[in-house]
Design a protein around this motif. Structure first.
Motif, short mmCIF file in Angstrom:
data_model
loop_
_atom_site.label_atom_id
_atom_site.label_comp_id
_atom_site.label_asym_id
_atom_site.label_seq_id
_atom_site.Cartn_x
_atom_site.Cartn_y
_atom_site.Cartn_z
N THR A 7 0.85 -1.19 0.00
CA THR A 7 0.00 0.00 0.00
C THR A 7 0.88 1.24 0.00
OG1 THR A 7 -0.12 -0.04 2.42
CG2 THR A 7 -1.87 -1.16 1.21
N PRO A 8 0.43 2.31 -0.65
CA PRO A 8 1.26 3.52 -0.74
C PRO A 8 1.56 4.11 0.62
CG PRO A 8 -0.58 3.60 -2.28
CD PRO A 8 -0.84 2.45 -1.38
N PRO A 9 2.78 4.57 0.86
CA PRO A 9 3.11 5.23 2.12
C PRO A 9 2.32 6.53 2.26
CG PRO A 9 4.92 5.45 0.54
CD PRO A 9 3.94 4.50 -0.06
N GLY A 13 7.84 11.32 5.32
CA GLY A 13 9.00 10.55 5.75
C GLY A 13 8.97 9.13 5.20
N GLN A 14 7.79 8.51 5.22
CA GLN A 14 7.65 7.17 4.66
C GLN A 14 7.92 7.18 3.16
OE1 GLN A 14 3.63 6.31 5.92
NE2 GLN A 14 4.29 5.23 7.77
N LYS A 15 7.46 8.21 2.51
CA LYS A 15 7.69 8.32 1.06
C LYS A 15 9.17 8.48 0.75
CE LYS A 15 3.09 10.21 0.12
NZ LYS A 15 2.29 11.40 -0.26
N GLY A 66 5.01 13.08 -16.07
CA GLY A 66 3.97 12.78 -17.06
C GLY A 66 3.98 11.31 -17.46
N VAL A 67 5.18 10.77 -17.68
CA VAL A 67 5.30 9.35 -18.02
C VAL A 67 4.77 8.49 -16.87
CG1 VAL A 67 6.91 7.46 -18.50
CG2 VAL A 67 7.24 9.69 -19.60
N GLY A 68 5.18 8.82 -15.64
CA GLY A 68 4.73 8.05 -14.47
C GLY A 68 3.23 8.16 -14.27
N ARG A 69 2.68 9.36 -14.43
CA ARG A 69 1.23 9.55 -14.22
C ARG A 69 0.43 8.78 -15.26
NH1 ARG A 69 -1.24 14.34 -15.92
NH2 ARG A 69 0.84 15.29 -15.85
N TRP A 70 0.93 8.75 -16.51
CA TRP A 70 0.26 7.98 -17.55
C TRP A 70 0.18 6.50 -17.15
CZ3 TRP A 70 -2.68 7.88 -21.80
CH2 TRP A 70 -2.68 6.72 -22.57
N HIS A 71 1.30 5.94 -16.72
CA HIS A 71 1.33 4.53 -16.32
C HIS A 71 0.37 4.24 -15.16
CE1 HIS A 71 4.71 2.33 -18.39
NE2 HIS A 71 4.92 3.56 -18.82
N LEU A 72 0.42 5.09 -14.13
CA LEU A 72 -0.35 4.82 -12.92
C LEU A 72 -1.84 5.11 -13.10
CD1 LEU A 72 2.10 6.31 -10.26
CD2 LEU A 72 1.73 3.89 -10.80
N LYS A 218 6.35 -2.41 -7.96
CA LYS A 218 4.97 -2.75 -7.57
C LYS A 218 4.15 -1.51 -7.24
CE LYS A 218 6.43 -6.97 -7.84
NZ LYS A 218 6.27 -7.72 -9.12
N TRP A 219 4.50 -0.38 -7.83
CA TRP A 219 3.69 0.82 -7.68
C TRP A 219 2.64 0.79 -8.80
CZ3 TRP A 219 7.69 5.38 -6.86
CH2 TRP A 219 8.48 5.10 -5.73
N LYS A 220 1.43 0.43 -8.46
CA LYS A 220 0.39 0.28 -9.46
C LYS A 220 -0.87 0.99 -9.01
CE LYS A 220 2.07 -4.29 -10.93
NZ LYS A 220 1.75 -5.73 -11.08
N GLY A 221 -1.47 1.74 -9.93
CA GLY A 221 -2.74 2.39 -9.64
C GLY A 221 -2.60 3.84 -9.23
N LYS A 222 -3.72 4.52 -9.25
CA LYS A 222 -3.75 5.96 -9.02
C LYS A 222 -3.29 6.35 -7.61
CE LYS A 222 -7.79 6.13 -12.08
NZ LYS A 222 -8.01 4.67 -12.07
N ALA A 223 -3.43 5.44 -6.66
CA ALA A 223 -3.06 5.75 -5.28
C ALA A 223 -1.56 6.03 -5.14
CB ALA A 223 -3.45 4.61 -4.35
N TRP A 224 -0.76 5.61 -6.14
CA TRP A 224 0.68 5.79 -6.06
C TRP A 224 1.16 7.09 -6.72
CZ3 TRP A 224 4.09 2.99 -3.29
CH2 TRP A 224 3.66 1.76 -2.78
#
Length: 418
Positions: A7-9, A13-15, A66-72, A218-224
């Protein structure tokens, strides 16, 4: 750094404890060419052009974000996004990847070898180059992303400590650094250098590989998305500090002299000068940082670009049943491209680069960064992305500015080629 949890931090600090892919992307884009550009800028203009480094880091942040946001946000890869724009987009990448790969392999191996031979002159350049190519090949062939990331973070730490440490030893004027960052100025003859600083701060084809590294973490989905933005912010902040430190070295050590830093060999000359001025430890410290920058770029490309190629092969073969399955380091097409990056370039180490291929690669490369910026504007303002994750006016503005800047660089490179 610790692997990301399922689950996303939540806290900052966790991030921070989970950052990784952004550092890999930014460090891969910082090679010896960027070292040279920052040193030349510092030696010729002092800290006057520091603002260009900050602007370049901001632009690269928005491109990689932008690349990361597209993927997630979509669950699709950037190759799938390009393919949705038309076959011309994937076709362009395929031609570029084949030609660029073999030429980059020879250049990256040679640059890493040059730095290593300066420290350990026990073998010829071609032998050191082959060793670097084979080490990169072996590390990536294991197919273990977390091992690769840890190795990259070690090199990033070495780069940062050695180069920033060298800058601190020179006791720079903090006021000049701040003025160069906050007050944009240019002098006659500095335009192309400014364009080079903006275009070269942590920017290569591997920015398009960022999404695949997110998948491996394993960062998958909008929550990341929030975690991804922290990852990028920290990475490009460190990149800016690193590149500014190189400019400080040029400004404090070379600005008052007539010494010219010309190509990678100029880094070796500078290392010797630092040794004469201070001691051998400072010389070794700087050269170790230069070698780390060169070899980390090689490793990042060896790991990152084969994902793009494997995704390209999957896309053109129209394997619909595997579209939802992420490409991996075990895919045959991934390993084919890893071999392509490693072994054919060894021939160029002996016979030189064919002029025709160099010209074609240069022309294709000049188009790559504007291509990425244009397609991100196209994709991230479309209905392919939910409205909450589309570009805002700031992102569109920065990407639009990047197209103009990269377009100027493209025109200049094409003029020089022809």
């Amino acid at each position: 750094m610790a692997p990301a949890s399922p689950t996303p931090p939540k806290t900052f600090g966790q991030k921070l404890r989970n950052v990784g892919p952004g550092f890999v992307t930014a460090a891969t884009g910082v090679g010896t060419g960027d070292l040279i550009a920052a040193l030349v800028a510092g030696s010729g203009f002092g800290m006057m052009l520091g603002w260009a480094i900050i602007l370049g880091s901001i632009i690269k942040y928005f491109l990689t974000e932008g690349v990361g946001r597209w993927h997630l946000a979509t669950g699709k890869t950037i190759l799938q996004g390009w393919h949705s724009l038309g076959k011309w987009a994937t076709g362009y990448f395929g031609v570029y990847a084949i030609i660029w790969g073999v030429l980059y392999g020879a250049a990256a191996g040679s640059t890493s070898a040059l730095m290593m031979r300066s420290m350990f002159p026990i073998m010829p350049l071609w032998a050191w180059a082959i060793i670097h190519l084979l080490i990169g090949f072996a590390l990536v062939w294991t197919g273990k992303y977390m091992l690769f990331e840890r190795v990259m973070l070690v090199f990033i730490g070495i780069m940062f400590v050695t180069v920033v440490g060298t800058a601190v030893i020179l006791l720079p004027d903090i006021g000049n650094i701040v003025q160069g960052i906050v007050v944009p100025k240019m002098e006659a003859g500095s335009f192309l250098l400014v364009m080079g600083l903006i275009g070269g701060v942590g920017g290569t084809i591997t920015m398009a590989s960022y999404g695949y590294w997110l998948q491996e973490k394993k960062w998958k989905g909008k929550a990341w998305v929030s975690m991804m933005r922290v990852d990028n912010s920290v990475a490009y902040t460190m990149t800016a500090i690193f590149t500014l430190s190189l400019m400080v070295i040029g400004a404090e050590f070379l600005h008052s002299s007539n010494i010219q830093i010309d190509g990678e060999a100029g880094l070796i000359t500078l290392s010797g000068m630092l040794g004469e001025e201070f001691n051998g430890a400072v010389s070794w410290m700087f050269m170790l940082g230069a070698w780390s920058a060169a070899f980390s770029s090689l490793l990042g490309v060896w790991n990152g670009v084969p994902y793009l190629f494997a995704d390209f092969i999957r896309t053109v073969r129209k394997k619909r049943q595997s579209e939802d399955k992420p490409v991996s380091e075990k895919d045959p097409a991934y390993r084919f491209y890893l071999v392509w990056l490693t072994f054919p370039p060894m021939l160029l180490l002996f016979f030189g680069k064919p002029v025709g291929l160099v010209l074609i690669q240069g022309a294709l490369g000049a188009l790559l960064m504007p291509f990425l910026a244009i397609t991100l504007i196209w994709l991230l303002n479309s209905k392919r992305v939910e409205s909450d994750y589309r570009n805002g006016w700031i992102t569109n503005g920065v990407l639009g500015i990047s197209i103009l800047l990269f377009g100027a660089l493209m025109i200049n490179e094409l003029i020089n080629l022809f």
